[in-house]
Design an enzyme around this catalytic site. Structure first.
Site, PDB file in Angstrom:
ATOM      1  N   CYS A 223       0.816  -1.220   0.000  1.00  0.00           N
ATOM      2  CA  CYS A 223       0.000   0.000   0.000  1.00  0.00           C
ATOM      3  C   CYS A 223       0.846   1.265   0.000  1.00  0.00           C
ATOM      4  O   CYS A 223       0.339   2.343  -0.297  1.00  0.00           O
ATOM      5  CB  CYS A 223      -0.927   0.014   1.212  1.00  0.00           C
ATOM      6  SG  CYS A 223      -2.059  -1.352   1.210  1.00  0.00           S
TER       7      CYS A 223
ATOM      8  N   ASN B 168     -10.340  -0.102  -0.141  1.00  0.00           N
ATOM      9  CA  ASN B 168      -8.874  -0.109  -0.036  1.00  0.00           C
ATOM     10  C   ASN B 168      -8.288  -0.596  -1.360  1.00  0.00           C
ATOM     11  O   ASN B 168      -8.301  -1.791  -1.643  1.00  0.00           O
ATOM     12  CB  ASN B 168      -8.441  -1.009   1.126  1.00  0.00           C
ATOM     13  CG  ASN B 168      -6.926  -1.082   1.279  1.00  0.00           C
ATOM     14  OD1 ASN B 168      -6.177  -0.621   0.422  1.00  0.00           O
ATOM     15  ND2 ASN B 168      -6.470  -1.670   2.367  1.00  0.00           N
TER      16      ASN B 168
ATOM     17  N   HIS C 209      -3.504   7.003   2.652  1.00  0.00           N
ATOM     18  CA  HIS C 209      -3.942   5.713   2.104  1.00  0.00           C
ATOM     19  C   HIS C 209      -5.268   5.351   2.770  1.00  0.00           C
ATOM     20  O   HIS C 209      -5.419   5.452   3.988  1.00  0.00           O
ATOM     21  CB  HIS C 209      -2.874   4.657   2.401  1.00  0.00           C
ATOM     22  CG  HIS C 209      -3.344   3.267   2.133  1.00  0.00           C
ATOM     23  ND1 HIS C 209      -4.045   2.927   0.991  1.00  0.00           N
ATOM     24  CD2 HIS C 209      -3.234   2.123   2.858  1.00  0.00           C
ATOM     25  CE1 HIS C 209      -4.334   1.638   1.025  1.00  0.00           C
ATOM     26  NE2 HIS C 209      -3.856   1.131   2.146  1.00  0.00           N
TER      27      HIS C 209
END
Ligand code: ACO
Length: 328
Positions: free
Chosen positions: A115, A285, A255
């Protein structure tokens, strides 16, 4: 190359059409809209169709970013695609995209940092620019996580989603652009977020698939606790490196892994809700794609003013984490 910085001259994103809602997931696994919404902040996410693959979204996001930058693809010197879900292991997705968009003189490679991939890739692209090796760098964060998710595992399948976000970094000497960044890793916690099978350690085989080693596993609760601490410290690191203070940050573009993580970090740094850009409710996500997708939405909404200080921060598989501070 004194005082050269990487300015974000264009942004773009691309998402699959198909929407998967929490109500849809209630029919697939033992979960509820209430659990997903309160624990994560996610209400719906985009999922690629069976015949869609990563480079389609990367190319579309890239074309949009180039259009905003007013650049032709031929002017790009470098393409970096941050992803853990490439089209295929060989060659890199960046090379497919270089051809798709016609970026004939650009070098191209993929980067894997979970990520945090977008922040890692921006940091690398920025060093090419500051060293005089490139004037225009295309950095894309993109994932198709839906094809690696175990759709029977309620602890992960409600979280992950698909999409791509792109930025063009351009060399400028007027003081705007990336002021500082910080990237970190700790491989001792590699098992917190993994996809064990399909590489050289556990190659593709019927036995590997029967053992379900081809899907993502995550120790969510352990990851959560470390994420909040690491994000707070890496945000402070980039801010201090630039000689600024948390109060100077106009936009926190994190994020989008979990709204509770984001709010906990913002609270520790004293940022009110209007500082935080959130789209996790609609996008889920998307790992390396989440920051550039959020940034593009924010920029196109017209709310970012010249001179605003923006902070990116991410945490993910590796474990990896990082932050980047921009004067717009
Ligand atoms: N629906 C209903 N119940 C569920 C679901 C679900 N979808 N998923 C888990 N549960 C249950 C669990 O089984 C557990 O039940 P139990 O208490 O009976 O054992 C209970 O809910 C609590 O589970 P936890 O895992 O402790 O829940 P938590 O509050 O930690 O939330 C979550 C889980 C959302 C995954 C959270 O831990 C998280 O966001 N972690 C961080 C994720 C992250 O940042 N990852 C890094 C980026 S991702 C990347 O790199 C690709």
């Amino acid at each position: 190359m004194a005082n050269v910085r990487s300015r974000i001259s264009g942004t773009g994103h691309s998402l699959p059409q198909k929407v998967l809602t929490n109500a849809d997931l209630e029919k697939m696994v033992d979960t509820t809209d209430e659990w997903i919404t309160t624990r994560t902040g996610i209400r719906e996410r985009r999922i690629a169709a069976d015949d869609e693959y990563l480079s389609l979204f990367v190319a579309e996001a890239s074309r949009r970013a180039l259009e905003m930058a007013g650049l032709k693809a031929e002017e790009l010197d470098l393409i970096i695609v941050a992803t853990v879900t490439p089209d295929q292991p060989i060659p890199s997705t960046a090379c497919f995209v270089q051809h798709m968009i016609g970026a004939k003189k650009a070098a191209a490679f993929d980067m894997a940092a979970g990520c945090s991939g977008f922040i890692y890739a921006v940091t690398v692209g920025d060093s090419f620019i500051r060293n005089g090796l490139a004037r225009h760098v295309l950095v894309v964060g993109a994932e198709i996580l839906s094809k690696y998710v175990d759709w029977r595992d309620r602890a992960t399948c409600v979280l992950f989603a698909d999409g791509a976000g792109a930025v063009v970094l351009s060399a400028e000497e007027n003081g705007r652009g990336l002021l500082s960044s910080a990237i970190h890793a700790d491989g001792s916690m590699a098992e917190f977020i993994t996809l064990p099978g399909g590489g050289s350690k556990i190659p593709v085989s019927h036995a590997m698939i029967d053992a379900n080693l081809h899907t993502i596993k995550m120790k969510g609760n352990e990851t959560f606790k470390i994420a909040v601490r690491s994000l707070e410290s890496v945000c402070r690191e980039a801010i201090e490196r630039a000689g600024l203070s948390p109060a100077d940050v106009r936009w926190f573009v994190p994020h989008q892994a979990n709204v509770r993580i984001i709010n906990a970090v913002a609270e520790r740094l004293g940022w009110p809700p209007e500082t935080i850009y959130l789209n996790i409710d609609r996008i889920g996500n998307t790992s390396a794609a989440s920051i550039p997708i959020a940034l593009d939405e924010l920029v196109r909404s017209g709310r970012v003013q010249p001179g605003d200080i923006l902070l990116f921060a991410a945490f993910g598989a590796g474990l990896t984490w990082g932050s980047g501070l921009i004067r717009w």
